[in-house]
Design an enzyme around this catalytic site. Structure first.
Site, PDB file in Angstrom:
ATOM      1  N   ARG A  13       7.733   1.628 -11.153  1.00  0.00           N
ATOM      2  CA  ARG A  13       6.402   1.627 -10.927  1.00  0.00           C
ATOM      3  C   ARG A  13       5.631   2.061 -12.475  1.00  0.00           C
ATOM      4  NH1 ARG A  13       3.735   3.227  -5.053  1.00  0.00           N
ATOM      5  NH2 ARG A  13       5.592   5.209  -5.420  1.00  0.00           N
ATOM      6  N   SER A  40      -0.051   0.073  -5.546  1.00  0.00           N
ATOM      7  CA  SER A  40       1.329   0.339  -5.464  1.00  0.00           C
ATOM      8  C   SER A  40       2.192   0.166  -6.251  1.00  0.00           C
ATOM      9  CB  SER A  40       1.551  -0.451  -4.036  1.00  0.00           C
ATOM     10  OG  SER A  40       0.928  -0.350  -2.774  1.00  0.00           O
ATOM     11  N   GLU A  61      -0.312 -15.291  -2.423  1.00  0.00           N
ATOM     12  CA  GLU A  61       0.650 -15.439  -3.432  1.00  0.00           C
ATOM     13  C   GLU A  61       0.923 -17.034  -4.509  1.00  0.00           C
ATOM     14  OE1 GLU A  61       0.803 -11.541  -0.785  1.00  0.00           O
ATOM     15  OE2 GLU A  61       0.944 -13.777  -0.826  1.00  0.00           O
ATOM     16  N   PHE A  86       7.501 -10.743  -1.363  1.00  0.00           N
ATOM     17  CA  PHE A  86       6.231 -11.890  -0.971  1.00  0.00           C
ATOM     18  C   PHE A  86       6.032 -12.449  -2.518  1.00  0.00           C
ATOM     19  CE2 PHE A  86       3.536  -7.976   0.573  1.00  0.00           C
ATOM     20  CZ  PHE A  86       3.470  -8.626   1.948  1.00  0.00           C
ATOM     21  N   ARG A 170      10.696   1.011  -5.576  1.00  0.00           N
ATOM     22  CA  ARG A 170       9.253   2.013  -5.362  1.00  0.00           C
ATOM     23  C   ARG A 170       9.489   3.602  -6.056  1.00  0.00           C
ATOM     24  NH1 ARG A 170       7.301   5.351  -1.845  1.00  0.00           N
ATOM     25  NH2 ARG A 170       5.264   4.901  -0.946  1.00  0.00           N
TER      26      ARG A 170
END
Length: 321
Positions: A13, A40, A61, A86, A170
């Site tokens: 990320r 994030s 979203e 999501f 992540r």
């Protein structure tokens, strides 16, 4: 054998945010679209470094993807980032009807994919996104193995005209590819040669597959490892050649065993070159939140479980001879 895994670990990320900022500064078309998760997903790099190219959509979203479709319809290139859970489940209708069907130039980034999402809770985990996105016509599905590959994939996606889904992890992962690495769209990456069995992996499971191969080599088992960065379109030729070379396949993914890489590889093998095959992935279970190592063990996707499945697959191979 010399380890193919670097001791250095970098988060996908972080490289995603840095690369998207670079693309937005270089191209007038690129816009970053956020679903209220910028710190994030690290898309906040654009918010800080090039704020005129950053659009905040909030926790909405479905609307975010409709806005992305609108931007793409005017000739812009939106990069929409949120958690994979999501993106793949809340907004799938908008993605299919407004983006995939007209083949619009929208880049979709599914952050926090798989099980290891930093104890965010099971609502934030995604084990179905590959299955969902690869079922959509016109959709490209990518899963990088390390941070280097993230940057190379993004460079490709920027040049590619059409919808692209990329799933990101992540946490930091070992560096596999050096700076000379060139991502080839639709092509598998042969990381290690072997004669007894082939592991075909994607995304985060590639580093665990390499670790498993090292352990298996110590046990006298010669293991080929193939990384599949492009899940759709799939490199069918590489799969068939692997089946011909070693006669048995194990697939590995941080995803459900249903509809993901394992299913895609099995589809190729059953039509082109039937050989014994086993899958490493999350079985017919709902996820839960816990520490990384505990989740890898409970859901049987750790490098140790890859070792176990390889040995089981070899037994199937030997019994079929």
């Amino acid at each position: 054998m010399k380890s193919l895994l670097s001791k250095d670990q970098v988060s996908m990320r972080d490289v995603f945010g840095e690369t998207l900022l670079k693309l937005s500064l270089e191209s007038d078309k690129v816009y970053a679209i956020d679903g209220d998760l910028a710190n994030s997903t690290k898309i906040d790099a654009v918010a800080k470094g090039n704020p005129s190219r950053f659009l905040q959509m909030g926790i909405a979203e479905q609307n975010m993807m409709s806005v992305a479709a609108g931007l793409a319809a005017t000739g812009l290139q939106p990069w929409a980032a949120t958690f994979a859970a999501f993106l793949s489940k809340r907004a799938i209708d908008q993605i299919q009807v407004q983006i995939a069907q007209p083949k619009l130039d929208v880049k979709m980034i599914g952050a926090y994919s798989g099980l290891l999402t930093g104890v965010t809770g099971k609502t934030h985990q995604s084990l179905e996104d590959i299955a969902i996105f690869r079922s959509l016509a016109n959709m490209v599905v990518l899963a990088p193995a390390d941070s280097t590959e993230v940057g190379r994939m993004m460079e490709f996606a920027h040049k590619y005209e059409g919808p692209v889904y990329m799933r990101l992890a992540r946490d930091p992962y070992p560096i596999i590819f050096n700076e000379d690495y060139h991502f080839e769209f639709g092509k598998a990456v042969h990381l290690k040669e072997g004669t007894d069995i082939t592991i075909i992996s994607t995304g985060t499971q590639t580093s665990r597959s390499l670790a498993a191969a090292e352990q298996l080599e110590a046990d006298g088992i010669s293991v080929a490892v193939i990384h599949m960065p492009t899940i759709k379109p799939l490199d069918k030729e590489a799969i068939v050649k692997a089946a011909e070379n070693t006669g048995v396949i194990v697939t590995a993914e941080e995803h459900s065993i249903y509809g993901g890489l394992g299913s895609a590889v099995a589809e190729v093998l059953v039509e082109e070159k039937p050989v014994p095959m086993l899958r490493v992935g999350v079985k017919d279970l709902n996820s839960e939140s816990a520490k990384n190592d505990d989740l890898l063990e409970k859901y049987e996707i750790s490098s140790g479980h890859i070792v176990k499945r390889v040995k089981e697959a070899l037994t199937k191979k030997n019994s079929s001879i």
